[in-house]
Scaffold this active site. Structure first.
Site, PDB file in Angstrom:
ATOM      1  N   ILE A 100       6.831   2.124   7.942  1.00 31.39           N
ATOM      2  CA  ILE A 100       7.833   1.200   8.096  1.00 31.39           C
ATOM      3  C   ILE A 100       9.081   1.495   7.779  1.00 31.39           C
ATOM      4  CG2 ILE A 100       8.784  -0.829   7.640  1.00 31.39           C
ATOM      5  CD1 ILE A 100       5.484  -1.628   6.659  1.00 31.39           C
ATOM      6  N   VAL A 106       0.297   4.590   2.757  1.00 33.44           N
ATOM      7  CA  VAL A 106       1.068   5.266   2.825  1.00 33.44           C
ATOM      8  C   VAL A 106       2.233   3.950   4.401  1.00 33.44           C
ATOM      9  CG1 VAL A 106       0.572   6.198   5.832  1.00 33.44           C
ATOM     10  CG2 VAL A 106      -0.803   6.446   3.816  1.00 33.44           C
ATOM     11  N   CYS A 107       1.464   2.935   4.732  1.00 32.65           N
ATOM     12  CA  CYS A 107       2.213   2.464   5.555  1.00 32.65           C
ATOM     13  C   CYS A 107       4.054   1.491   5.221  1.00 32.65           C
ATOM     14  CB  CYS A 107       1.649   0.598   4.907  1.00 32.65           C
ATOM     15  SG  CYS A 107      -0.255   0.317   5.790  1.00 32.65           S
ATOM     16  N   PRO A 108       4.256   1.712   3.816  1.00 35.61           N
ATOM     17  CA  PRO A 108       6.045   1.541   3.558  1.00 35.61           C
ATOM     18  C   PRO A 108       6.406   2.759   4.499  1.00 35.61           C
ATOM     19  CG  PRO A 108       4.723   2.232   1.503  1.00 35.61           C
ATOM     20  CD  PRO A 108       3.859   1.838   2.633  1.00 35.61           C
ATOM     21  N   THR A 151       0.980  -1.452   0.071  1.00 32.18           N
ATOM     22  CA  THR A 151       0.109   0.508  -0.171  1.00 32.18           C
ATOM     23  C   THR A 151       0.789   0.950   0.330  1.00 32.18           C
ATOM     24  OG1 THR A 151       0.168  -0.248   2.275  1.00 32.18           O
ATOM     25  CG2 THR A 151      -1.861  -1.375   1.416  1.00 32.18           C
TER      26      THR A 151
END
Length: 189
Positions: free
Chosen positions: A59, A54-56, A52
């Site tokens: 992270i 936003v997630c990276p 997806t």
């Protein structure tokens, strides 16, 4: 959401899950459980889905700050309801995730997310939740963001610092500043 979010003062639930820990062939996966947390602080942060947008960003930011967590004797673990195989594929595919220094926990049964109360009922994916767990396995801080809003990693570190002082820390307190405990008792300075 019908579940209540497990909150401050609660024992972190028992778990035993697979995690993606490397992109090196034959060394991609490891089992991770409460035994790995025993006797040390931990930050466990959840994201909704792999592959997806936003997630990276989150992270990658946690990874940039990895040494700051390590310097605080704090285990850093990322998690989602995707499988360890999806985690490994994402790590191989995304340039910002290739060199992660922390495990990506796979809660494919969604049991841990459900027990924590962070499973979105409609989508059956985890919210963007962050848990700070102390060295006794007790949840000391919880933050949950809506699915489309990334979190502030520096704030997680600031709160971890404050909790680890075991003193009274005022608003916007940062490591190295006087705590309220020190201000009330000058002999502590």
């Amino acid at each position: 959401m019908s579940n209540r979010i497990l909150s401050i003062g609660s024992q972190f639930p028992q778990f035993n899950k697979k995690a993606a820990v490397s992109i090196e062939q034959g060394k991609e996966f490891k089992d991770l459980s409460n035994a790995d947390l025993k006797g040390q602080w931990a930050v466990l942060f959840w994201w909704p889905k792999d592959f997806t947008f936003v997630c990276p960003t989150e992270i990658a930011e946690f990874n940039k700050k990895y040494d700051e967590f390590s310097d605080r004797d704090t285990l850093l673990i990322g998690a989602s309801t995707d499988s360890e195989f999806v985690h490994a594929a994402w790590r191989r595919d995304h340039k910002d995730l290739k060199d992660l220094k922390f495990p990506m926990l796979a809660d494919t049964s969604k049991s841990l997310a459900e027990e924590l109360g962070i499973l979105d009922e409609a989508e059956k994916i985890a919210y963007r939740a962050t848990f700070i767990i102390d060295n006794e396995g007790i949840i000391r801080w919880v933050s949950v963001n809506d699915l489309n809003v990334g979190r502030n990693v520096q704030e997680v570190i600031r709160v971890l610092d404050a909790l680890q002082t075991d003193e009274l820390c005022p608003c916007n307190w940062n490591k190295g500043e006087a705590t309220l405990t020190q201000q009330l008792d000058p002999s502590l300075n």
